[in-house]
Design an enzyme around this catalytic site. Structure first.
Site, PDB file in Angstrom:
ATOM      1  N   SER B  49      -9.392  -4.171   0.229  1.00 12.85           N
ATOM      2  CA  SER B  49      -8.921  -3.232   1.249  1.00 12.85           C
ATOM      3  C   SER B  49      -8.734  -1.841   0.678  1.00 12.85           C
ATOM      4  O   SER B  49      -8.891  -0.847   1.378  1.00 12.85           O
ATOM      5  CB  SER B  49      -7.591  -3.708   1.840  1.00 12.85           C
ATOM      6  OG  SER B  49      -7.772  -4.913   2.544  1.00 12.85           O
ATOM      7  N   GLU B  70       4.636  -8.238  -3.793  1.00 12.20           N
ATOM      8  CA  GLU B  70       4.745  -6.778  -3.859  1.00 12.20           C
ATOM      9  C   GLU B  70       5.935  -6.324  -4.701  1.00 12.20           C
ATOM     10  O   GLU B  70       5.836  -5.376  -5.484  1.00 12.20           O
ATOM     11  CB  GLU B  70       4.860  -6.197  -2.445  1.00 12.20           C
ATOM     12  CG  GLU B  70       3.607  -6.384  -1.586  1.00 12.20           C
ATOM     13  CD  GLU B  70       3.517  -7.748  -0.910  1.00 12.20           C
ATOM     14  OE1 GLU B  70       4.460  -8.575  -1.075  1.00 12.20           O
ATOM     15  OE2 GLU B  70       2.520  -8.000  -0.220  1.00 12.20           O
ATOM     16  N   PHE B  95       4.158  -2.350   3.133  1.00 13.18           N
ATOM     17  CA  PHE B  95       4.766  -3.303   2.205  1.00 13.18           C
ATOM     18  C   PHE B  95       5.292  -2.589   0.959  1.00 13.18           C
ATOM     19  O   PHE B  95       6.344  -2.933   0.421  1.00 13.18           O
ATOM     20  CB  PHE B  95       3.767  -4.386   1.803  1.00 13.18           C
ATOM     21  CG  PHE B  95       3.188  -5.126   2.981  1.00 13.18           C
ATOM     22  CD1 PHE B  95       3.980  -5.423   4.086  1.00 13.18           C
ATOM     23  CD2 PHE B  95       1.867  -5.527   3.002  1.00 13.18           C
ATOM     24  CE1 PHE B  95       3.456  -6.096   5.179  1.00 13.18           C
ATOM     25  CE2 PHE B  95       1.329  -6.203   4.082  1.00 13.18           C
ATOM     26  CZ  PHE B  95       2.130  -6.484   5.177  1.00 13.18           C
ATOM     27  N   HIS B 121      -3.635   2.556   3.902  1.00 10.91           N
ATOM     28  CA  HIS B 121      -3.604   2.193   5.325  1.00 10.91           C
ATOM     29  C   HIS B 121      -2.255   2.602   5.918  1.00 10.91           C
ATOM     30  O   HIS B 121      -1.574   1.833   6.579  1.00 10.91           O
ATOM     31  CB  HIS B 121      -3.856   0.696   5.521  1.00 10.91           C
ATOM     32  CG  HIS B 121      -5.272   0.296   5.227  1.00 10.91           C
ATOM     33  ND1 HIS B 121      -5.753   0.186   3.940  1.00 10.91           N
ATOM     34  CD2 HIS B 121      -6.308  -0.017   6.036  1.00 10.91           C
ATOM     35  CE1 HIS B 121      -7.020  -0.170   3.980  1.00 10.91           C
ATOM     36  NE2 HIS B 121      -7.398  -0.302   5.237  1.00 10.91           N
ATOM     37  N   ARG B 179      -7.052   4.780   5.429  1.00 17.65           N
ATOM     38  CA  ARG B 179      -7.809   3.530   5.356  1.00 17.65           C
ATOM     39  C   ARG B 179      -9.213   3.769   4.831  1.00 17.65           C
ATOM     40  O   ARG B 179     -10.091   2.920   4.965  1.00 17.65           O
ATOM     41  CB  ARG B 179      -7.843   2.849   6.714  1.00 17.65           C
ATOM     42  CG  ARG B 179      -8.457   3.696   7.809  1.00 17.65           C
ATOM     43  CD  ARG B 179      -8.406   2.989   9.153  1.00 17.65           C
ATOM     44  NE  ARG B 179      -9.106   3.779  10.167  1.00 17.65           N
ATOM     45  CZ  ARG B 179     -10.030   3.274  10.982  1.00 17.65           C
ATOM     46  NH1 ARG B 179     -10.360   2.019  10.918  1.00 17.65           N
ATOM     47  NH2 ARG B 179     -10.608   4.043  11.874  1.00 17.65           N
TER      48      ARG B 179
END
Lengths: 294, 327
Positions: B49, B70, B95, B121, B179
């Site tokens: 990602s 995380e 996160f 993102h 993103r």
């Protein structure tokens, strides 16, 4: 004991001599007495959290860890992180004794502007390898030191991480445990101070962490259990796991301890997690500690 | 299935192929390695990602997989940094900045470890993945943490420039990035300096101060308005902390009729708009200020571009808000 101990690891060559044991007992006594002295300055502190760990602190800093007096930033040193940071009051006297900072600092423990507070602060206190105070971070911090060492390959050191048994209730501990096993962080040695109590009461009444040894084994760690107040046994085991270069996984030592060890009424009253001893009571506590043959 | 897949089909591990914008993070890191910097990278199960799979393939020994942990990732990065290695750790901004906020404060910022946190993102760019995956609070949270720099590049090339600049920056940094599909603002190689804004256009009627993906829309909106006789300036405030106070004050003081408008993919509370408002109030500049962004609410579900249109964060939307503001 460990399911994967080698013959070498079972040998007695790591047993400390009676002279060494005597010195370490004396250093554990020093940790307890200094803790009482420093908390008298602050008028509040975590006596019992230190007392359960005093023999382990003594064994680590005066025997097992690779250190240089007066050189807290020596790159080749063994590192120590602590999740139960509230026991720092028992570490500061050791750091001063090892020449990491002036002993006079201790006399101003917790006073305005002092580097020494209830929790260890790496920004302020030479000898503190990582700050602590928020429970559950220390194993990750220690893992990072091992992973960096693996990448740089520059220094041969071990990283010890002491955690409280209540700390086992923190989710991040188990994130780090899985991650360390995955990375085969063999230079990571965790020590759990299994004194059985946390602030609100007995650990296993509040949020049971047993079977602790099976949990760690299931997470891929080598597991040892020891009487955390038998300084000879503690030292022998720590020397053994430190030297074991055949282990291919991280290692945890569950140290069975007694919260408040050395002062009778503290050992039987969990409310002493945080407290203060009037000088008259402190005198009696000192007498008990001086009579203790840990 | 029989026969080859349609060229329109894609699968997760091939994200780089369909979205080359993901390459900028890895490009920046690879540049650092080639320049001799001792960096590592890690991610919490999102390497495809954030495009770090390219870095991991180039330097497998320098890449650490943290699983979906995380908080552990942030604290471990802090431990790595104590040993003289600079770790870049990346995961969704929601996160990183919210779930691992306390680890960031204690283990990175307060402990003064030069870790580079990459929240990607960010904003509402995860569209229909919903609020759990949106980060419209991260600027506010991260900039309130002492000693932590907050950087929100407008596009991929500026991200690479900021990563290169980070080599000379010894404090911890939170990078807030999109993103990988943000339209390119900096066609030429941009420079990036900590604490310095980039002023694209000078106006004496309105100055739009934007960050992140909003910069592109702000520039388009300003150009369109200027073509109709307005005088609209645009400042790219990619470095939100340390903030270029002088750039704000200079623009605000340029003319008596000046108005200031901030645009960000973030809650209007506490983010870039809040930072600009603080500067203007501190200095007693009595200029009209419009803070545009997400108005203290949770975003609807929709594809990102639909959300940008709905929340007036695209060029047309920014223009309509700006025109109403100066009318």
């Amino acid at each position: 004991m460990s399911g994967s101990s080698t013959d070498k690891a079972r040998s007695n060559s790591f047993e400390p001599t009676p002279d060494v044991v005597a010195i370490l007992k004396e250093r554990a006594r020093f940790v307890r007495l200094e803790t009482i002295r420093l908390i008298e300055i602050a008028k509040t502190g975590h006596y019992t959290s230190v007392f359960s760990a005093a023999e382990i602190f003594a064994a680590l800093y005066y025997d097992v860890m690779q250190l240089r007096r007066g050189e807290p930033k020596w790159a080749g040193r063994d590192r120590f992180t602590i999740g139960k940071g509230h026991a720092a009051v028992g570490l500061f006297p050791i750091y001063a004794d090892l020449g990491f900072f002036p002993k006079e600092w201790l006399d101003r423990y917790t006073r305005l502007g002092s580097p020494l507070g209830d929790h260890p602060d790496m920004r302020k206190v030479p000898g503190v390898d990582f700050s602590s105070g928020s429970i559950g971070h220390a194993l990750s911090n220690a893992l990072g030191m091992v992973l960096a060492q693996r990448w740089t390959g520059e220094e041969d050191y071990r990283v010890f991480c002491m955690m409280g048994d209540g700390e086992m209730q923190e989710g991040q501990v188990w994130e780090a445990a899985i991650n360390a096993a995955q990375h085969r962080a063999r230079n990571l040695i965790a020590i759990i101070d299994r004194n059985g109590y946390q602030l609100d009461g007995r650990v296993d009444d509040l949020m049971n962490i047993e079977p602790l040894d099976e949990k760690w084994r299931a997470f891929g760690w080598e597991v040892h259990t020891v009487d955390g107040h038998d300084v000879a046994k503690v030292t022998e085991l720590l020397r053994r796991v430190r030297a074991d270069d055949e282990r291919d996984k991280p290692c945890v030592i569950i140290a069975k301890t007694s919260k408040g060890r050395g002062v009778s009424y503290m050992e039987t009253e969990p409310g002493w997690h945080l407290g203060y001893l009037d000088p008259s009571d402190a005198e009696k506590a000192v007498a008990e500690i001086n009579a203790l043959d840990a | 299935m029989n026969g080859p897949l349609s060229p329109n089909s894609w699968q997760y591990r091939g994200l780089n192929a369909v979205n080359p914008g993901l390459d900028h993070l890895s490009n920046g890191l690879i540049d650092l390695v080639k320049a001799g910097h001792n960096v590592m990278a890690g991610s919490a199960d999102l390497q495809y990602s954030n495009g770090l799979n390219r870095f991991a393939a180039a330097y497998p020994d320098r890449y650490i997989s943290f699983g979906i942990s995380e908080q552990n990732m942030v604290s471990t990065a802090a431990g790595i940094a104590t040993c003289g290695v600079v770790p870049f750790v990346a995961t969704f901004a929601s996160f990183l900045a919210l779930l691992a906020c306390e680890q960031i404060r204690m283990d990175i910022a307060y402990s003064a470890q030069p870790v580079r946190l990459v929240g990607h993102h960010t904003g509402i760019s995860l569209g229909f993945y919903g609020t759990s995956h949106h980060a419209t609070e991260d600027i506010a949270i991260m900039r309130s943490i002492a000693d932590l720099a907050v950087v929100s590049p407008a596009d991929g090339p500026q991200l690479e420039a900021a990563i290169r600049a980070s080599a000379d920056y010894d404090k911890p940094i939170y990078f807030r990035i999109g993103r990988g599909r943000d339209p390119v603002v900096y066609k030429e190689t941009p420079t990036f300096k900590f604490g310095k804004a980039h002023e694209h256009l000078k106006g004496d009627e309105l100055t739009i101060i934007a960050c992140g993906m909003a910069v592109h829309g702000a520039l388009e909106a300003a150009s369109a308005m200027n073509a109709e006789g307005h005088s609209v300036g645009v400042i790219d405030m990619a470095c939100i902390k340390p903030l270029d106070r002088d750039a704000i004050l200079e623009a605000a003081s340029r003319s008596k009729k000046m108005k200031i408008m901030t645009v960000e993919e973030h809650n209007v509370l506490g983010g870039l708009g809040g930072a600009v408002a603080e500067v203007l109030a501190d200095e007693g500049i009595g200029v009209k200020l419009k803070r545009h962004g997400i108005y203290d609410e949770y975003s609807l579900i929709a594809p990102p571009t639909h959300l940008y249109a709905h929340y007036k964060l695209d060029a047309a939307g920014i223009r309509s808000v700006a025109e109403a503001f100066i009318a």
